[in-house]
Design a protein around this motif. Structure first.
Motif, PDB file in Angstrom:
ATOM      1  N   CYS A   1      -1.091   7.535 -12.234  1.00 27.14           N
ATOM      2  CA  CYS A   1      -1.258   8.108 -10.898  1.00 27.14           C
ATOM      3  C   CYS A   1      -2.595   7.689 -10.286  1.00 27.14           C
ATOM      4  CB  CYS A   1      -1.157   9.633 -10.959  1.00 27.14           C
ATOM      5  SG  CYS A   1      -1.532  10.461  -9.409  1.00 27.14           S
ATOM      6  N   VAL A   2      -3.669   7.870 -11.040  1.00 28.56           N
ATOM      7  CA  VAL A   2      -5.000   7.522 -10.538  1.00 28.56           C
ATOM      8  C   VAL A   2      -5.104   6.021 -10.284  1.00 28.56           C
ATOM      9  CG1 VAL A   2      -7.447   7.459 -11.168  1.00 28.56           C
ATOM     10  CG2 VAL A   2      -6.106   9.524 -11.557  1.00 28.56           C
ATOM     11  N   SER A   3      -4.516   5.213 -11.158  1.00 31.59           N
ATOM     12  CA  SER A   3      -4.555   3.755 -10.973  1.00 31.59           C
ATOM     13  C   SER A   3      -3.822   3.336  -9.703  1.00 31.59           C
ATOM     14  CB  SER A   3      -3.945   3.041 -12.176  1.00 31.59           C
ATOM     15  OG  SER A   3      -4.657   3.344 -13.339  1.00 31.59           O
ATOM     16  N   CYS A   4      -2.626   3.875  -9.507  1.00 32.29           N
ATOM     17  CA  CYS A   4      -1.867   3.539  -8.298  1.00 32.29           C
ATOM     18  C   CYS A   4      -2.576   4.041  -7.049  1.00 32.29           C
ATOM     19  CB  CYS A   4      -0.450   4.118  -8.362  1.00 32.29           C
ATOM     20  SG  CYS A   4       0.635   3.241  -9.486  1.00 32.29           S
ATOM     21  N   LEU A   5      -3.182   5.205  -7.134  1.00 35.34           N
ATOM     22  CA  LEU A   5      -3.907   5.758  -5.990  1.00 35.34           C
ATOM     23  C   LEU A   5      -5.124   4.899  -5.646  1.00 35.34           C
ATOM     24  CD1 LEU A   5      -3.687   8.160  -4.102  1.00 35.34           C
ATOM     25  CD2 LEU A   5      -5.167   9.426  -5.644  1.00 35.34           C
ATOM     26  N   ALA A   6      -5.847   4.465  -6.666  1.00 36.53           N
ATOM     27  CA  ALA A   6      -7.013   3.607  -6.424  1.00 36.53           C
ATOM     28  C   ALA A   6      -6.600   2.255  -5.854  1.00 36.53           C
ATOM     29  CB  ALA A   6      -7.797   3.417  -7.727  1.00 36.53           C
ATOM     30  N   TRP A   7      -5.538   1.691  -6.393  1.00 39.91           N
ATOM     31  CA  TRP A   7      -5.059   0.406  -5.909  1.00 39.91           C
ATOM     32  C   TRP A   7      -4.533   0.530  -4.479  1.00 39.91           C
ATOM     33  CZ3 TRP A   7      -0.729  -2.866  -8.672  1.00 39.91           C
ATOM     34  CH2 TRP A   7      -0.787  -4.172  -8.230  1.00 39.91           C
TER      35      TRP A   7
ATOM     36  N   SER B   1       0.825  -1.205   0.000  1.00 37.12           N
ATOM     37  CA  SER B   1       0.000   0.000   0.000  1.00 37.12           C
ATOM     38  C   SER B   1       0.859   1.254   0.000  1.00 37.12           C
ATOM     39  CB  SER B   1      -0.904   0.009   1.232  1.00 37.12           C
ATOM     40  OG  SER B   1      -1.691  -1.145   1.276  1.00 37.12           O
ATOM     41  N   TRP B   2       1.906   1.244   0.812  1.00 35.15           N
ATOM     42  CA  TRP B   2       2.787   2.416   0.894  1.00 35.15           C
ATOM     43  C   TRP B   2       3.598   2.588  -0.390  1.00 35.15           C
ATOM     44  CZ3 TRP B   2       1.751   6.009   4.164  1.00 35.15           C
ATOM     45  CH2 TRP B   2       1.111   5.692   5.354  1.00 35.15           C
ATOM     46  N   VAL B   3       4.010   1.493  -0.981  1.00 31.18           N
ATOM     47  CA  VAL B   3       4.751   1.569  -2.247  1.00 31.18           C
ATOM     48  C   VAL B   3       3.851   2.136  -3.346  1.00 31.18           C
ATOM     49  CG1 VAL B   3       5.851   0.181  -4.051  1.00 31.18           C
ATOM     50  CG2 VAL B   3       6.352  -0.278  -1.645  1.00 31.18           C
ATOM     51  N   LEU B   4       2.600   1.672  -3.393  1.00 32.85           N
ATOM     52  CA  LEU B   4       1.660   2.185  -4.386  1.00 32.85           C
ATOM     53  C   LEU B   4       1.347   3.662  -4.148  1.00 32.85           C
ATOM     54  CD1 LEU B   4      -0.774  -0.833  -4.643  1.00 32.85           C
ATOM     55  CD2 LEU B   4       0.709   0.041  -6.445  1.00 32.85           C
ATOM     56  N   LEU B   5       1.254   4.053  -2.891  1.00 33.47           N
ATOM     57  CA  LEU B   5       1.010   5.456  -2.576  1.00 33.47           C
ATOM     58  C   LEU B   5       2.193   6.320  -3.004  1.00 33.47           C
ATOM     59  CD1 LEU B   5      -1.205   7.154  -1.313  1.00 33.47           C
ATOM     60  CD2 LEU B   5      -0.035   6.928   0.872  1.00 33.47           C
ATOM     61  N   ALA B   6       3.400   5.827  -2.773  1.00 27.89           N
ATOM     62  CA  ALA B   6       4.596   6.554  -3.218  1.00 27.89           C
ATOM     63  C   ALA B   6       4.643   6.625  -4.744  1.00 27.89           C
ATOM     64  CB  ALA B   6       5.850   5.882  -2.672  1.00 27.89           C
ATOM     65  N   ALA B   7       4.282   5.541  -5.416  1.00 25.70           N
ATOM     66  CA  ALA B   7       4.256   5.533  -6.878  1.00 25.70           C
ATOM     67  C   ALA B   7       3.215   6.520  -7.400  1.00 25.70           C
ATOM     68  CB  ALA B   7       3.971   4.133  -7.402  1.00 25.70           C
ATOM     69  N   ALA B   8       2.082   6.615  -6.721  1.00 26.80           N
ATOM     70  CA  ALA B   8       1.043   7.570  -7.122  1.00 26.80           C
ATOM     71  C   ALA B   8       1.554   9.003  -7.002  1.00 26.80           C
ATOM     72  CB  ALA B   8      -0.210   7.375  -6.286  1.00 26.80           C
ATOM     73  N   VAL B   9       2.306   9.281  -5.953  1.00 25.26           N
ATOM     74  CA  VAL B   9       2.872  10.622  -5.775  1.00 25.26           C
ATOM     75  C   VAL B   9       3.878  10.919  -6.889  1.00 25.26           C
ATOM     76  CG1 VAL B   9       4.352  12.028  -4.281  1.00 25.26           C
ATOM     77  CG2 VAL B   9       2.468  10.717  -3.298  1.00 25.26           C
ATOM     78  N   VAL B  10       4.730   9.958  -7.197  1.00 19.93           N
ATOM     79  CA  VAL B  10       5.724  10.147  -8.258  1.00 19.93           C
ATOM     80  C   VAL B  10       5.035  10.360  -9.604  1.00 19.93           C
ATOM     81  CG1 VAL B  10       7.560   9.006  -9.570  1.00 19.93           C
ATOM     82  CG2 VAL B  10       7.571   8.920  -7.078  1.00 19.93           C
ATOM     83  N   PHE B  11       4.049   9.536  -9.926  1.00 23.81           N
ATOM     84  CA  PHE B  11       3.342   9.684 -11.194  1.00 23.81           C
ATOM     85  C   PHE B  11       2.552  10.990 -11.234  1.00 23.81           C
ATOM     86  CE2 PHE B  11       3.499   4.875 -11.639  1.00 23.81           C
ATOM     87  CZ  PHE B  11       4.505   4.915 -12.574  1.00 23.81           C
ATOM     88  N   GLY B  12       2.018  11.421 -10.105  1.00 24.78           N
ATOM     89  CA  GLY B  12       1.330  12.702 -10.047  1.00 24.78           C
ATOM     90  C   GLY B  12       2.273  13.855 -10.338  1.00 24.78           C
ATOM     91  N   TYR B  13       3.471  13.788  -9.757  1.00 22.04           N
ATOM     92  CA  TYR B  13       4.477  14.820 -10.029  1.00 22.04           C
ATOM     93  C   TYR B  13       4.861  14.821 -11.509  1.00 22.04           C
ATOM     94  CZ  TYR B  13       8.887  17.264 -10.260  1.00 22.04           C
ATOM     95  OH  TYR B  13       9.890  18.115 -10.631  1.00 22.04           O
ATOM     96  N   LEU B  14       5.074  13.642 -12.073  1.00 22.74           N
ATOM     97  CA  LEU B  14       5.437  13.552 -13.487  1.00 22.74           C
ATOM     98  C   LEU B  14       4.325  14.076 -14.390  1.00 22.74           C
ATOM     99  CD1 LEU B  14       7.253  10.103 -13.579  1.00 22.74           C
ATOM    100  CD2 LEU B  14       8.287  12.367 -13.819  1.00 22.74           C
ATOM    101  N   ALA B  15       3.060  13.826 -14.021  1.00 20.49           N
ATOM    102  CA  ALA B  15       1.936  14.336 -14.809  1.00 20.49           C
ATOM    103  C   ALA B  15       1.895  15.860 -14.758  1.00 20.49           C
ATOM    104  CB  ALA B  15       0.621  13.747 -14.303  1.00 20.49           C
ATOM    105  N   CYS B  16       2.103  16.431 -13.576  1.00 23.90           N
ATOM    106  CA  CYS B  16       2.108  17.903 -13.455  1.00 23.90           C
ATOM    107  C   CYS B  16       3.272  18.501 -14.228  1.00 23.90           C
ATOM    108  CB  CYS B  16       2.184  18.307 -11.987  1.00 23.90           C
ATOM    109  SG  CYS B  16       0.692  17.952 -11.082  1.00 23.90           S
ATOM    110  N   ASP B  17       4.428  17.873 -14.141  1.00 25.64           N
ATOM    111  CA  ASP B  17       5.600  18.370 -14.849  1.00 25.64           C
ATOM    112  C   ASP B  17       5.415  18.267 -16.357  1.00 25.64           C
ATOM    113  OD1 ASP B  17       8.244  19.472 -14.728  1.00 25.64           O
ATOM    114  OD2 ASP B  17       9.023  17.503 -15.314  1.00 25.64           O
TER     115      ASP B  17
END
Length: 91
Positions: A78-84, A4-20
């Motif tokens: 990001c959304v997929s990792c966050l949902a998972w 769960s924590w790994v997926l949450l961290a991945a969601a944060v990383v993908f969110g940052y990449l999407a914003c960038d």
């Protein structure tokens, strides 16, 4: 629980990449073909501007050089990792 924590961290990383990617993305129509060709290692100093424009139109038709889809890719990841992650935390 660790997943769960790994997926949450991945969601944060993908969110940052999407914003960038959203901040940096421009339409392929706005970028001169010389810059796109330079990224591919192609020398266009000897190519007339009319030919460069023709090559740019070919690339635009086939989606070459347009990086705006990267925003969607990172957003979906990001959304997929966050949902998972949410499912993992509460299941």
């Amino acid at each position: 629980m660790t997943l769960s924590w790994v997926l949450l961290a991945a969601a944060v990383v993908f969110g940052y990449l999407a914003c960038d990617a959203a901040r940096l993305s421009t339409s392929a129509k706005d970028v001169p073909y010389a810059l796109t060709a330079k990224a591919w290692g192609e020398d266009v100093t000897h190519v007339p501007l009319a030919e460069q424009e023709k090559r740019k139109q070919y690339g635009a038709r086939h989606g070459i050089g347009d990086l705006s889809q990267a925003v969607w890719l990172f957003g979906i990841l990001c959304v997929s990792c966050l949902a998972w992650a949410a499912y993992s935390f509460f299941a």
